[in-house]
Design a protein around this motif. Structure first.
Motif, short mmCIF file in Angstrom:
data_model
loop_
_atom_site.label_atom_id
_atom_site.label_comp_id
_atom_site.label_asym_id
_atom_site.label_seq_id
_atom_site.Cartn_x
_atom_site.Cartn_y
_atom_site.Cartn_z
N ARG A 137 0.82 -1.22 0.00
CA ARG A 137 0.00 0.00 0.00
C ARG A 137 0.85 1.26 0.00
O ARG A 137 0.36 2.34 -0.29
N SER A 138 2.10 1.15 0.35
CA SER A 138 2.96 2.33 0.50
C SER A 138 3.35 2.91 -0.85
O SER A 138 3.48 2.19 -1.84
N ASN A 139 3.59 4.23 -0.85
CA ASN A 139 3.94 4.92 -2.09
C ASN A 139 5.37 5.43 -2.14
O ASN A 139 5.86 5.76 -3.21
N SER A 140 6.04 5.52 -1.01
CA SER A 140 7.41 6.02 -1.01
C SER A 140 8.36 4.89 -0.61
O SER A 140 7.95 3.95 0.07
N PRO A 141 9.63 4.98 -1.02
CA PRO A 141 10.59 3.94 -0.65
C PRO A 141 10.69 3.73 0.86
O PRO A 141 10.76 2.59 1.32
N ALA A 142 10.67 4.81 1.62
CA ALA A 142 10.78 4.68 3.08
C ALA A 142 9.58 3.93 3.66
O ALA A 142 9.72 3.09 4.56
N MET A 143 8.41 4.21 3.15
CA MET A 143 7.21 3.54 3.65
C MET A 143 7.13 2.08 3.18
O MET A 143 6.63 1.23 3.90
N VAL A 144 7.63 1.80 1.97
CA VAL A 144 7.70 0.41 1.50
C VAL A 144 8.62 -0.38 2.43
O VAL A 144 8.30 -1.50 2.85
N GLU A 145 9.76 0.20 2.78
CA GLU A 145 10.68 -0.45 3.70
C GLU A 145 10.00 -0.71 5.05
O GLU A 145 10.11 -1.80 5.61
N GLN A 146 9.27 0.28 5.54
CA GLN A 146 8.58 0.12 6.82
C GLN A 146 7.52 -0.99 6.72
O GLN A 146 7.37 -1.82 7.63
N GLU A 147 6.80 -1.03 5.61
CA GLU A 147 5.77 -2.06 5.42
C GLU A 147 6.40 -3.45 5.35
O GLU A 147 5.87 -4.42 5.93
N LEU A 148 7.54 -3.57 4.67
CA LEU A 148 8.22 -4.86 4.60
C LEU A 148 8.71 -5.31 5.97
O LEU A 148 8.59 -6.49 6.33
N TRP A 149 9.26 -4.38 6.76
CA TRP A 149 9.70 -4.73 8.12
C TRP A 149 8.50 -5.16 8.96
O TRP A 149 8.59 -6.11 9.76
N ALA A 150 7.38 -4.51 8.79
CA ALA A 150 6.17 -4.90 9.53
C ALA A 150 5.75 -6.32 9.16
O ALA A 150 5.38 -7.12 10.02
N MET A 151 5.81 -6.64 7.87
CA MET A 151 5.46 -7.99 7.43
C MET A 151 6.38 -9.03 8.04
O MET A 151 5.94 -10.11 8.45
N LEU A 152 7.68 -8.72 8.09
CA LEU A 152 8.63 -9.65 8.70
C LEU A 152 8.36 -9.81 10.20
O LEU A 152 8.46 -10.92 10.73
N CYS A 153 8.00 -8.73 10.87
CA CYS A 153 7.67 -8.81 12.31
C CYS A 153 6.43 -9.66 12.54
O CYS A 153 6.40 -10.49 13.46
#
Length: 136
Positions: free
Chosen positions: A70-86
């Motif tokens: 759902r994220s639109n910026s690289p920083a938010m994509v990174e945050q979303e991926l970390w959340a998925m891993l958590c």
């Protein structure tokens, strides 16, 4: 390079069962001093472990092959991926706890059903219908 992996499992009745699988690994790394066969076999197993984790996250956890970030910026994509891993790690902990309680090996619990079970459990525990009324 060919090698066989033998795995021992404990069945539900307590008996041990062994299975063997033959693997053939083709590589351009030909020097045994820089790429020993045992090390290559271990690395290949690690690679498929990580591929399986990514599959679980992409297919079972995210909701299918067509689900997108759902994220639109690289920083938010990174945050979303970390959340998925958590979330994945938390679900794996749930699997291990459940397996330990039931006296089963964790790999006897299919990950495919775990996200739905966790959603149902969290949904009932934090349902707005059961939340106590707050004073204004």
């Amino acid at each position: 390079m060919e090698y066989t992996v033998t795995t021992t499992h404990t069945r539900a009745d307590g008996e041990e069962e062994q299975t063997s699988e033959l693997f053939c690994l083709i590589t351009t790394l030909l020097g045994p001093e820089t790429a020993p066969a045992l090390e290559l076999a271990e690395l290949y197993a690690c690679r498929w472990t990580s591929e399986t984790i990514y599959k679980h996250i992409k297919i079972e956890q995210r909701g299918g092959r067509t689900a997108t970030l759902r994220s639109n910026s690289p920083a938010m994509v990174e945050q979303e991926l970390w959340a998925m891993l958590c979330v994945y790690q938390a679900l794996r902990e749930l699997v291990c706890d459940t397996a330990r309680e039931r006296g089963l090996p964790p790999d006897h619990i299919s990950f495919k059903q775990v996200p739905n079970g966790a959603r149902r459990s969290v949904g009932t525990a934090f349902s707005p219908r059961t939340a106590p009324a707050q004073n204004p």
